[in-house]
Design an enzyme around this catalytic site. Structure first.
Site, PDB file in Angstrom:
ATOM      1  N   SER A   1       0.839  -1.203   0.000  1.00  0.00           N
ATOM      2  CA  SER A   1       0.000   0.000   0.000  1.00  0.00           C
ATOM      3  C   SER A   1       0.868   1.245   0.000  1.00  0.00           C
ATOM      4  O   SER A   1       1.831   1.343   0.745  1.00  0.00           O
ATOM      5  CB  SER A   1      -0.924   0.004   1.225  1.00  0.00           C
ATOM      6  OG  SER A   1      -1.606   1.238   1.303  1.00  0.00           O
ATOM      7  N   THR A   2       0.536   2.185  -0.872  1.00  0.00           N
ATOM      8  CA  THR A   2       1.235   3.474  -0.860  1.00  0.00           C
ATOM      9  C   THR A   2       0.187   4.549  -0.634  1.00  0.00           C
ATOM     10  O   THR A   2      -0.767   4.668  -1.394  1.00  0.00           O
ATOM     11  CB  THR A   2       1.942   3.753  -2.197  1.00  0.00           C
ATOM     12  OG1 THR A   2       0.950   3.764  -3.226  1.00  0.00           O
ATOM     13  CG2 THR A   2       2.961   2.693  -2.525  1.00  0.00           C
ATOM     14  N   GLY A   3       0.351   5.280   0.463  1.00  0.00           N
ATOM     15  CA  GLY A   3      -0.624   6.317   0.777  1.00  0.00           C
ATOM     16  C   GLY A   3       0.039   7.675   0.856  1.00  0.00           C
ATOM     17  O   GLY A   3       1.224   7.817   0.587  1.00  0.00           O
TER      18      GLY A   3
ATOM     19  N   ILE B   1      -2.345  -8.640   8.800  1.00  0.00           N
ATOM     20  CA  ILE B   1      -3.694  -9.206   8.671  1.00  0.00           C
ATOM     21  C   ILE B   1      -3.820  -9.757   7.256  1.00  0.00           C
ATOM     22  O   ILE B   1      -4.081  -9.016   6.304  1.00  0.00           O
ATOM     23  CB  ILE B   1      -4.790  -8.146   8.945  1.00  0.00           C
ATOM     24  CG1 ILE B   1      -4.566  -7.439  10.292  1.00  0.00           C
ATOM     25  CG2 ILE B   1      -6.188  -8.775   8.877  1.00  0.00           C
ATOM     26  CD1 ILE B   1      -4.681  -8.325  11.516  1.00  0.00           C
TER      27      ILE B   1
ATOM     28  N   ASP C   1     -10.995   8.249  11.848  1.00  0.00           N
ATOM     29  CA  ASP C   1     -10.935   8.065  10.386  1.00  0.00           C
ATOM     30  C   ASP C   1     -11.577   6.727  10.029  1.00  0.00           C
ATOM     31  O   ASP C   1     -11.092   5.987   9.176  1.00  0.00           O
ATOM     32  CB  ASP C   1      -9.494   8.129   9.878  1.00  0.00           C
ATOM     33  CG  ASP C   1      -9.413   8.229   8.347  1.00  0.00           C
ATOM     34  OD1 ASP C   1     -10.424   8.609   7.719  1.00  0.00           O
ATOM     35  OD2 ASP C   1      -8.354   7.895   7.776  1.00  0.00           O
TER      36      ASP C   1
ATOM     37  N   GLU D   1       0.403   9.392   3.580  1.00  0.00           N
ATOM     38  CA  GLU D   1       1.173   9.537   4.810  1.00  0.00           C
ATOM     39  C   GLU D   1       2.149   8.413   5.055  1.00  0.00           C
ATOM     40  O   GLU D   1       3.148   8.596   5.740  1.00  0.00           O
ATOM     41  CB  GLU D   1       0.220   9.616   6.009  1.00  0.00           C
ATOM     42  CG  GLU D   1      -0.500  10.927   6.098  1.00  0.00           C
ATOM     43  CD  GLU D   1      -1.793  10.823   6.872  1.00  0.00           C
ATOM     44  OE1 GLU D   1      -1.988   9.820   7.570  1.00  0.00           O
ATOM     45  OE2 GLU D   1      -2.601  11.745   6.762  1.00  0.00           O
TER      46      GLU D   1
ATOM     47  N   GLU E   1       1.210  -6.821  13.493  1.00  0.00           N
ATOM     48  CA  GLU E   1       0.682  -8.064  12.929  1.00  0.00           C
ATOM     49  C   GLU E   1       0.216  -7.839  11.489  1.00  0.00           C
ATOM     50  O   GLU E   1      -0.410  -6.818  11.198  1.00  0.00           O
ATOM     51  CB  GLU E   1      -0.510  -8.507  13.804  1.00  0.00           C
ATOM     52  CG  GLU E   1      -1.228  -9.728  13.311  1.00  0.00           C
ATOM     53  CD  GLU E   1      -2.493  -9.989  14.152  1.00  0.00           C
ATOM     54  OE1 GLU E   1      -2.745  -9.264  15.132  1.00  0.00           O
ATOM     55  OE2 GLU E   1      -3.213 -10.916  13.803  1.00  0.00           O
TER      56      GLU E   1
ATOM     57  N   ASP F   1      -5.424   1.463  11.042  1.00  0.00           N
ATOM     58  CA  ASP F   1      -5.084   2.859  10.742  1.00  0.00           C
ATOM     59  C   ASP F   1      -5.492   3.802  11.870  1.00  0.00           C
ATOM     60  O   ASP F   1      -6.425   4.598  11.735  1.00  0.00           O
ATOM     61  CB  ASP F   1      -5.761   3.264   9.420  1.00  0.00           C
ATOM     62  CG  ASP F   1      -5.087   4.468   8.777  1.00  0.00           C
ATOM     63  OD1 ASP F   1      -4.109   4.986   9.359  1.00  0.00           O
ATOM     64  OD2 ASP F   1      -5.540   4.888   7.692  1.00  0.00           O
TER      65      ASP F   1
HETATM   66  N1  ADP Z   1      -1.615  -4.771   9.577  1.00  0.00           N
HETATM   67  C1  ADP Z   1      -2.032  -4.855   8.314  1.00  0.00           C
HETATM   68  N2  ADP Z   1      -2.169  -6.055   7.720  1.00  0.00           N
HETATM   69  C2  ADP Z   1      -2.595  -6.135   6.438  1.00  0.00           C
HETATM   70  N3  ADP Z   1      -2.920  -5.074   5.662  1.00  0.00           N
HETATM   71  C3  ADP Z   1      -2.805  -3.843   6.203  1.00  0.00           C
HETATM   72  C4  ADP Z   1      -2.364  -3.668   7.550  1.00  0.00           C
HETATM   73  N4  ADP Z   1      -2.342  -2.345   7.813  1.00  0.00           N
HETATM   74  C5  ADP Z   1      -2.742  -1.733   6.689  1.00  0.00           C
HETATM   75  N5  ADP Z   1      -3.030  -2.609   5.696  1.00  0.00           N
HETATM   76  C6  ADP Z   1      -3.463  -2.310   4.310  1.00  0.00           C
HETATM   77  O1  ADP Z   1      -2.789  -1.142   3.873  1.00  0.00           O
HETATM   78  C7  ADP Z   1      -3.718  -0.081   3.618  1.00  0.00           C
HETATM   79  C8  ADP Z   1      -3.154   1.236   4.130  1.00  0.00           C
HETATM   80  O2  ADP Z   1      -2.900   1.161   5.519  1.00  0.00           O
HETATM   81  P1  ADP Z   1      -3.405   2.277   6.509  1.00  0.00           P
HETATM   82  O3  ADP Z   1      -2.887   1.932   7.871  1.00  0.00           O
HETATM   83  O4  ADP Z   1      -4.865   2.447   6.363  1.00  0.00           O
HETATM   84  O5  ADP Z   1      -2.607   3.567   6.017  1.00  0.00           O
HETATM   85  P2  ADP Z   1      -3.045   4.870   5.196  1.00  0.00           P
HETATM   86  O6  ADP Z   1      -4.532   4.795   4.937  1.00  0.00           O
HETATM   87  O7  ADP Z   1      -2.704   5.998   6.105  1.00  0.00           O
HETATM   88  O8  ADP Z   1      -2.239   4.852   3.961  1.00  0.00           O
HETATM   89  C9  ADP Z   1      -4.985  -0.506   4.327  1.00  0.00           C
HETATM   90  O9  ADP Z   1      -6.126   0.019   3.733  1.00  0.00           O
HETATM   91  C10 ADP Z   1      -4.941  -2.013   4.233  1.00  0.00           C
HETATM   92  O10 ADP Z   1      -5.448  -2.447   2.984  1.00  0.00           O
HETATM   93 MG    MG Z   2      -6.135   3.947   5.821  1.00  0.00          MG
END
Ligand code: ADP
Ligand code: MG
Length: 266
Positions: A59-61, A152, A196, A63, A150, A215
């Protein structure tokens, strides 16, 4: 004083990460994430055995970016590595959430300090949520702008976000009830508002059809001056999503359930 040997080891590890960067399609993402200080922190985490092999980015966001990794620690194998970007475009929005939080009173206001505090804040929020009985990724450790937790999912594939899961009416209802229960536990026991919450920040374990809340960097304590407004917004998001699935939700009722501190909600 850093020894020559240590510097050489650092060079080796940087080379190794760079090599992996070349293998990945997302070169520019890696270049963004791995500034030298972040590399150093990753190196320390790998030296201490928390990261055995760093895998792909899933995932690239705005933040943070998230990577899959393998660890040899304890019985854990797969972990998620969340790396906050020091150069995040959303920095000003982050400030509002952290500067009203009494746990972080007195921190410096520089970009770097806010991001490092933010990383610790997400760790603490996840821990408090977990201790209150809310299903979240178990947080393991933070270092600098890196949070290990962890994973998921399985074999490097994360469980889907709620927005991408096809649900029967019964499944939707049971997930909705569980989410309200978690919001209530968060509010009454952990004394937190997610701030959020939406179908993007809820994963679904497709084996059990159970929701997992993720998140929590922006989550605030219930005494934060904006906590009520954030709770209203979370409730609105959840009601809108489940409303589309024909689950009738009364926002005011939902808020009173969340605040009622009853242990016997379904
Ligand atoms: N612990 C985790 N295990 C598996 N997938 C995760 C986990 N944390 C985040 N993700 C995946 O990565 C995406 C982005 O993570 P997130 O914590 O929501 O960061 P942001 O929305 O700030 O970019 C999530 O929507 C989810 O799909
Ligand atoms: Mg998120």
């Amino acid at each position: 004083m850093v020894s020559d040997k240590k510097i050489r080891r650092m060079d080796d590890i940087i080379d190794e990460f760079r090599m992996r960067i070349k293998d990945a399609d997302r070169k520019s993402v890696f270049a963004d994430v791995f500034d030298d200080a972040t590399l150093m922190a990753l190196y320390e985490l790998s030296r201490k055995g928390y990261i055995d092999a760093l895998g792909g980015c899933f995932s690239t966001g705005k933040e943070a970016n998230l990577f899959h990794a393998i660890t040899k620690k304890d019985d854990i194998s797969e972990i998620a590595v969340k790396i906050y970007l020091i150069s995040t475009a959303n920095f000003n929005a982050m400030k509002d959430y952290i500067l009203g939080d009494p746990r972080f009173a007195g921190i410096k206001h520089s970009r770097k300090d806010i991001i490092l505090a933010w990383t610790k804040k997400e760790f603490k929020n996840l821990k408090r949520a977990e201790e209150s009985g809310v299903r979240v990724p178990k947080p393991y450790i933070t270092k600098r702008n890196i949070l290990l937790m962890e994973f998921i999912g399985k074999d490097g594939i994360p469980m889907p976000q709620l927005k991408d899961v096809e649900l029967t009416h019964d499944e939707a209802e049971s997930i909705f009830n569980r989410v309200v229960k978690y919001m209530s536990l968060l509010y009454s026991r952990a004394k937190l508002v997610h701030a959020d919450l939406s179908e993007y920040n809820i994963l679904v374990d497709v084996n059990t059809m159970e929701p997992v809340i993720i998140d929590m960097g922006q989550s605030v304590t219930t005494d934060h001056f904006n906590a009520d407004a954030y709770l209203q917004r979370d409730v609105t998001n959840i009601a809108r999503f489940f409303g589309k699935l024909n689950i009738q939700v009364n926002n005011e009722e939902m808020i009173s359930i969340i605040k009622s501190n009853k242990e016997d909600i379904k």
